[in-house]
Write a protein that holds these residues in place. Sequence first.
Motif, PDB file in Angstrom:
ATOM      1  N   UNK A   1       0.850  -1.315   0.313  1.00 62.97           N
ATOM      2  CA  UNK A   1       0.193  -0.044   0.184  1.00 62.97           C
ATOM      3  C   UNK A   1       0.976   1.281   0.161  1.00 62.97           C
ATOM      4  N   UNK A   2       1.806   1.468   0.827  1.00 62.34           N
ATOM      5  CA  UNK A   2       3.297   2.414   0.706  1.00 62.34           C
ATOM      6  C   UNK A   2       3.075   2.607  -0.613  1.00 62.34           C
ATOM      7  N   UNK A   3       3.547   1.509  -1.121  1.00 62.98           N
ATOM      8  CA  UNK A   3       4.731   1.958  -2.772  1.00 62.98           C
ATOM      9  C   UNK A   3       3.148   2.312  -3.538  1.00 62.98           C
ATOM     10  N   UNK A   4       1.766   1.221  -2.899  1.00 70.04           N
ATOM     11  CA  UNK A   4       1.017   2.364  -3.936  1.00 70.04           C
ATOM     12  C   UNK A   4       0.839   3.904  -3.733  1.00 70.04           C
ATOM     13  N   UNK A   5       0.982   4.335  -2.755  1.00 68.18           N
ATOM     14  CA  UNK A   5       0.604   5.354  -2.668  1.00 68.18           C
ATOM     15  C   UNK A   5       2.270   6.793  -2.923  1.00 68.18           C
ATOM     16  N   UNK A   6       3.400   5.462  -2.798  1.00 61.22           N
ATOM     17  CA  UNK A   6       4.373   6.532  -3.751  1.00 61.22           C
ATOM     18  C   UNK A   6       4.056   6.713  -4.870  1.00 61.22           C
ATOM     19  N   UNK A   7       2.713   5.982  -5.840  1.00 68.04           N
ATOM     20  CA  UNK A   7       2.818   5.559  -6.660  1.00 68.04           C
ATOM     21  C   UNK A   7       1.730   6.584  -7.107  1.00 68.04           C
ATOM     22  N   UNK A   8       1.269   6.706  -6.725  1.00 67.68           N
ATOM     23  CA  UNK A   8      -0.489   8.144  -6.224  1.00 67.68           C
ATOM     24  C   UNK A   8       0.533   8.682  -6.440  1.00 67.68           C
ATOM     25  N   UNK A   9       1.864   9.045  -6.006  1.00 66.02           N
ATOM     26  CA  UNK A   9       1.797  10.400  -5.350  1.00 66.02           C
ATOM     27  C   UNK A   9       2.295  11.198  -6.976  1.00 66.02           C
ATOM     28  N   UNK A  10       3.416   9.651  -7.598  1.00 65.58           N
ATOM     29  CA  UNK A  10       4.590  10.332  -8.687  1.00 65.58           C
ATOM     30  C   UNK A  10       3.631  10.686  -9.921  1.00 65.58           C
ATOM     31  N   UNK A  11       2.528   9.717  -9.932  1.00 70.15           N
ATOM     32  CA  UNK A  11       1.486   9.812 -11.152  1.00 70.15           C
ATOM     33  C   UNK A  11       0.454  11.427 -10.786  1.00 70.15           C
ATOM     34  N   UNK A  12       0.504  11.848 -10.021  1.00 73.24           N
ATOM     35  CA  UNK A  12       0.313  13.135  -9.415  1.00 73.24           C
ATOM     36  C   UNK A  12       1.343  13.761 -10.216  1.00 73.24           C
ATOM     37  N   UNK A  13       2.352  13.776  -9.910  1.00 72.27           N
ATOM     38  CA  UNK A  13       2.995  14.603  -9.987  1.00 72.27           C
ATOM     39  C   UNK A  13       3.118  14.870 -11.537  1.00 72.27           C
ATOM     40  N   UNK A  14       3.781  14.135 -11.877  1.00 72.71           N
ATOM     41  CA  UNK A  14       3.922  13.298 -13.511  1.00 72.71           C
ATOM     42  C   UNK A  14       2.661  13.766 -13.987  1.00 72.71           C
ATOM     43  N   UNK A  15       1.441  13.935 -13.457  1.00 72.89           N
ATOM     44  CA  UNK A  15       0.470  14.436 -14.460  1.00 72.89           C
ATOM     45  C   UNK A  15       0.381  16.128 -14.273  1.00 72.89           C
ATOM     46  N   UNK A  16       0.995  16.521 -12.989  1.00 77.44           N
ATOM     47  CA  UNK A  16       0.407  18.327 -12.969  1.00 77.44           C
ATOM     48  C   UNK A  16       1.985  18.476 -14.397  1.00 77.44           C
ATOM     49  N   UNK A  17       2.892  17.610 -14.314  1.00 78.49           N
ATOM     50  CA  UNK A  17       3.419  18.086 -15.473  1.00 78.49           C
ATOM     51  C   UNK A  17       3.084  17.564 -16.204  1.00 78.49           C
ATOM     52  N   UNK A  18       2.562  16.918 -16.694  1.00 78.78           N
ATOM     53  CA  UNK A  18       1.808  17.015 -18.506  1.00 78.78           C
ATOM     54  C   UNK A  18       0.707  18.057 -18.628  1.00 78.78           C
ATOM     55  N   UNK A  19      -0.116  18.822 -17.717  1.00 80.04           N
ATOM     56  CA  UNK A  19      -0.270  19.372 -18.009  1.00 80.04           C
ATOM     57  C   UNK A  19      -0.354  20.586 -17.647  1.00 80.04           C
ATOM     58  N   UNK A  20       0.860  20.649 -17.544  1.00 87.49           N
ATOM     59  CA  UNK A  20       1.549  22.184 -17.921  1.00 87.49           C
ATOM     60  C   UNK A  20       2.309  21.646 -19.073  1.00 87.49           C
ATOM     61  N   UNK A  21       2.472  21.095 -19.674  1.00 83.94           N
ATOM     62  CA  UNK A  21       2.972  21.208 -20.794  1.00 83.94           C
ATOM     63  C   UNK A  21       2.033  21.217 -22.122  1.00 83.94           C
ATOM     64  N   UNK A  22       1.404  20.274 -21.119  1.00 81.72           N
ATOM     65  CA  UNK A  22      -0.142  20.366 -22.065  1.00 81.72           C
ATOM     66  C   UNK A  22      -0.617  22.773 -21.823  1.00 81.72           C
ATOM     67  N   UNK A  23      -0.675  23.245 -21.063  1.00 81.09           N
ATOM     68  CA  UNK A  23      -0.931  24.202 -21.090  1.00 81.09           C
ATOM     69  C   UNK A  23       0.075  25.142 -22.075  1.00 81.09           C
ATOM     70  N   UNK A  24       1.279  24.543 -21.818  1.00 81.03           N
ATOM     71  CA  UNK A  24       2.255  25.124 -22.865  1.00 81.03           C
ATOM     72  C   UNK A  24       1.418  25.076 -24.144  1.00 81.03           C
TER      73      UNK A  24
END
Lengths: 737, 737
Positions: free
Chosen positions: B200-223
Amino acid sequence: MPAPSNHISKAARQVVPAFLQKLYEMVNDPNNAELIRWSEAGDSFFVLDHERFAHEVLGRWFKHRNFSSFVRQLNMYGFHKIPHLQQGVLKSDTETEFWNFAHANFHRGQPDLLCLIQRKKQPQQGEDGAIDLRDPSAGVGLLGAPVQTTGAPSTNPPQANAALSSGQILDVNSIVNGIAAIKRHQTTISAELNELKRSNQLLWQDAIAARERHQKQQDVINRIVKFLAGVFGNHSTSSGAGGVATGSPSPGARGDGVSENLGMAPGTRRRMRLMIEDAKRDGPKKSMVEELTELPLGDMDEYESSYPTIETPISAASPAPSVALSDRITVTETPTQHNASTPSVGSASSNHDSRSTSSTSTTTTTEATFPAQHQEQGKQMSRSVTPARQSPTSFEFDPRIHGVLNQLTPVQIQQLLASLAAQPPLSDPNLSTSSNPSSTINPSATNMSGLLTSYHQPSSFDFTINPSSHINNQPTFPNLSHPMGSTDGLIPFDQYVPESATPDQNSNISVSNPQQAHEDRMDRQWQAAEDIDKDVNALNSSINSLIQTFGLDPSILGENAGMGNTGQDMDDDMQGTNGDGSNSAADFDFDSFFNHLSSGSGVNGMEMATDNPVTNGVDYNDMSTAFLDEVQTPSSDMTASPIQPLRQVSPGLSLGAAANDVNVSSTGLHPATNSSSKHLNPNTNMNTTSAAGRKRKSEIDFEALADAMDGQSSTAPTNKAATAAGVPAKSKRRKDK
Amino acid sequence: MPAPSNHISKAARQVVPAFLQKLYEMVNDPNNAELIRWSEAGDSFFVLDHERFAHEVLGRWFKHRNFSSFVRQLNMYGFHKIPHLQQGVLKSDTETEFWNFAHANFHRGQPDLLCLIQRKKQPQQGEDGAIDLRDPSAGVGLLGAPVQTTGAPSTNPPQANAALSSGQILDVNSIVNGIAAIKRHQTTISAELNELKRSNQLLWQDAIAARERHQKQQDVINRIVKFLAGVFGNHSTSSGAGGVATGSPSPGARGDGVSENLGMAPGTRRRMRLMIEDAKRDGPKKSMVEELTELPLGDMDEYESSYPTIETPISAASPAPSVALSDRITVTETPTQHNASTPSVGSASSNHDSRSTSSTSTTTTTEATFPAQHQEQGKQMSRSVTPARQSPTSFEFDPRIHGVLNQLTPVQIQQLLASLAAQPPLSDPNLSTSSNPSSTINPSATNMSGLLTSYHQPSSFDFTINPSSHINNQPTFPNLSHPMGSTDGLIPFDQYVPESATPDQNSNISVSNPQQAHEDRMDRQWQAAEDIDKDVNALNSSINSLIQTFGLDPSILGENAGMGNTGQDMDDDMQGTNGDGSNSAADFDFDSFFNHLSSGSGVNGMEMATDNPVTNGVDYNDMSTAFLDEVQTPSSDMTASPIQPLRQVSPGLSLGAAANDVNVSSTGLHPATNSSSKHLNPNTNMNTTSAAGRKRKSEIDFEALADAMDGQSSTAPTNKAATAAGVPAKSKRRKDK
DNA sequence: GACGCTATTCTAGAACA
DNA sequence: TGTTCTAGAATAGCGTC
């Protein structure tokens, strides 16, 4: 061994135990004075440094070097330790704590007294003899009853009985203790489970949110892509793309799922993809159109590593991105500057190529056209877009943008447009195709979606088992003995994984890992969960068996039945059992009794439960109720039981079986509580009660129980990892026991 | 004293005796690895050099430095030494004789099992009363005989007892066995839970990572969006759409994250949106520019579903590249043929740019220049890339595209760039804004990370609640009855969820799949967890009921006080209930009795009773072993004893006579093995016999028992700090002597 | 301050050789 | 009887009521 020494007379040697002789010699030996010596008064002796003593002295006299053994002997012979005078004194580290032992008959210069020192005798058993010893209240006190060395027990039944009785008593105690321990443990487990649940819930939510986000992003991206495609396509067309459109159907080229699916102009589509996808990785190799798109993408590239997510949000590792970015940037810059074919800068592999090419082709032109402006723009962009980063690369874009605008040649655009136009409807073309990784991904996705639906509907907050899950027909799920293995739905997933994993490696290193890791975790988790499930079932069964065991007494049950806490379940079980049972057991109806207790109907039992404010975090209510169900279910069927509960429990899984069994179980959500009880009961009760020989039966039950339990215990926790290793091989002593 | 460490959860700290906690810490502490450490399997620990260990380690954790004391504690808690493999081997002087201790519930990484380790309790004594009870050999049966407290021994209750019903004995045995099995299962479950936690812990980490990634993507898209907006906005303006660009900021129009996020030129953005988003839905209403874009978008839509991948480079099939490459190659080739600049054929993508650029800048020229070629290229590409598809639609777009191309004037471009430059930094604009889904996400992410830390500290093995968790202020954590509900940390998360949840459905099914799959697993996991939870609850309830059942036995329990784990509680209850108490309680010391069994002292007792060879490797300490012994002992003797207790237990039975008898018996039961019996007898006997209302008493006792048990779990472990600090003045027991 | 628990110490039990 | 491991028992210390 030291010299025999002459302190002790020969005669004495005959009578005095070796230990005492040795001891006396040791203490007397001046060579050992540093470690063991007489007290000043000569009525006791000191061991100055027991560690050194053990090392340096004991070994010379005894077969061991254990100070503790030495002490044991001393005690055995009646020596006692004299506590330190300065007890409270904290003896820094030195701790040279010396040991001072004394014995009434152990005095310096009086070896003749040694014969008076008697070794304490162990409670002999010698059958009768033993008895004798005990009887003498004095000695017996302790020894008495308990006693019994090997021999004795058998001899006199009494003892045996005593033992039995005691043993049994002990049993009861042990039971109580054991239960208490279990309770505590369960409390802990429950707490942890709750934690997990919450965490899991959060994860779910997160996952769902992520999905949505991803979806949105995806949409945006798609729109962008379309838009771009449209834009450029138009250009091209207008200029004279016609040829392109017609020209490039090239269907078989790739296994790309997308392309294949697309009913229309495969070629175009393909290209679209290329533009985007390729841009990311293949940066270098791009068609005109692609390049156009590339600019923005170029920035993207930086993110690439970081953004693998779009499709597989989970997986991608973010770290690489930055690097990639830098590379490209540099690359881009250089080319613009030079133009020549120079792949130059050496930096990034592919990118360079592209640029170099581009530069070669028309670089000069571009620059010439908007040199100053572009640069400015580039700077600005760099700032705005990626402020953090420095704009060595700032100029990158200028040329590109410029180039893009300029480059938008009609032909290329036409091609694109054509392809786009040709494209089939949205209906997930991807799914069908398999060959391409990208395509593969999609397909997998399809599967996954299937799984999703099947397994658990995402229903956002629905943590509990979704009924919906059943819809997809995945009967096996929960019960799957091989969680990972060949589970229905899973397969696709698994397949999926590897594929997705691979692509990543191409790009950034880290990227791939996350996914796999993630999946692994998932797997693990899953397995763990499943195992737990099994175990829990096993436990339940165990408990059931226990209950059954108690159930021996039919008569009581009958009465108690009324108690039935859980209502229906209870009734069913109870009645069933009672009916038969009433006859059989004259003894005592444990079962019924139990039920009462458990149910709380039993005045006694309930009160206890209820009254206790103490009950820690655990919910008695919950426990009790659930428990009741369980308890009531006498099932001798232990074996059978575990399964059923599982089915029921597992939402999706159970389905198949569910139809039949479920009925009962289905009754409620509470898989555990309800299901097990009902299913189990009927059969079990019948069995238990009906059994002809009561006693035998009890025994039998017991055995069965034991077996069941063992089996469970042994088998159930299949998880290698999880299962605590078996108890270590125990010492010899133990082994026999 | 060493750092508290987080291996053990707070909850656990409440329950687990200080010694065990210290021990666990010691063994886990890498600093001590030289002197004490886990075995490879993690199922036992070694003390490598007991002397150094005593000097250097013990003092840090305990108030003493005596290895023997340490060992005593170990034994007290049921640890046993594992003899050296090379026993006979004479270990030169090194004598590095290491000590190896093990306990079934002492495993590396499983601190949660510590709560299962029970300290052997000293046989409470009930003073004198006991004697009486025992005497009545008859009734006492099992109980009576062994007993014995001091006085009793001589008596030979034993035989009489034998009579007791065999069945009951069996029952007891089976119960014991069952409990043992349950215990084992629990152990397993705990292990699995640990796994789950980690996962579960690992999953959490993944989830967080995913969010970050998503965020980045979002940024890219925005750009990208911004960029596009800028570009096209310019066009529009230039072409006459200018009004649109400036005119229609219409910010509020949509909630689309992208548009909103865009900091700059709202007008453009808006438009972009329209172009992009609208394309999908709002197709009809479009500005000129929009329309232009629209065509392509429309096409794109088809893809949308299928190609979500575009963004996700990683996800995007890596294979694609090769294909792409081929395409490109073809493309590139053509150019090379013409232009000198050719960095060669293969070179890839960038080349296109250069070409395109060149073309754009001088499109007409280009075409004029290489018209045929281009077409050829197109054809080639199409063939190679997507040969199969036909390009029927190719011409549609021409006019529009053309317009776009034309529109792309340098000035406009500059404007765009400028605007882009002006745009705020990428730093997740979303986050700040609340309205946006994306924004919400981030915050949640924050929370998540917090949760992560809090919930499962990575401390790999820490199952138990992490102290760290508290940091985040989640006091309720473990016991939360409502996992989802209002848990502290969750809130933010929850909020987040709903928002995100909806979107998925909008888009394509397949796209989200991977995610879904993920969720599926999650779901499963969740379900599993929940099931477990239920089961656990059921188990708990079962256990409770069991306890209650046992508790019923007044006579037996009477002494429960002895059990009195929690002391106070016990006292209160016991005393209160018993009232007169003292009398009542005296009966029989279940606890001690139990302890004996469980502790392995029981073993002895058992052995006495029966010489079961069976007891295999099982820990003596463990109940199980004890049980085994029991079980095996079929002896008729056995039979007799157990029953009585049971009777007493059973409330309904109303064994009027029994009550009395029982009392007697109970008294007698006292663990023969130990001298302890002495203690018990006196009081108990008195009470039992004397007690007016027998039944009542039993009930009471029962309750007390329950309480006691509860109490134990909760309160028992009083020593929290167990500070080593104070140095203890040692008292001397002997000094008097 | 009693009570109940654990901790520490010393001694005894038990099994085995 | 000696050796080893474990348990008993007395006491010390601590914390709660």
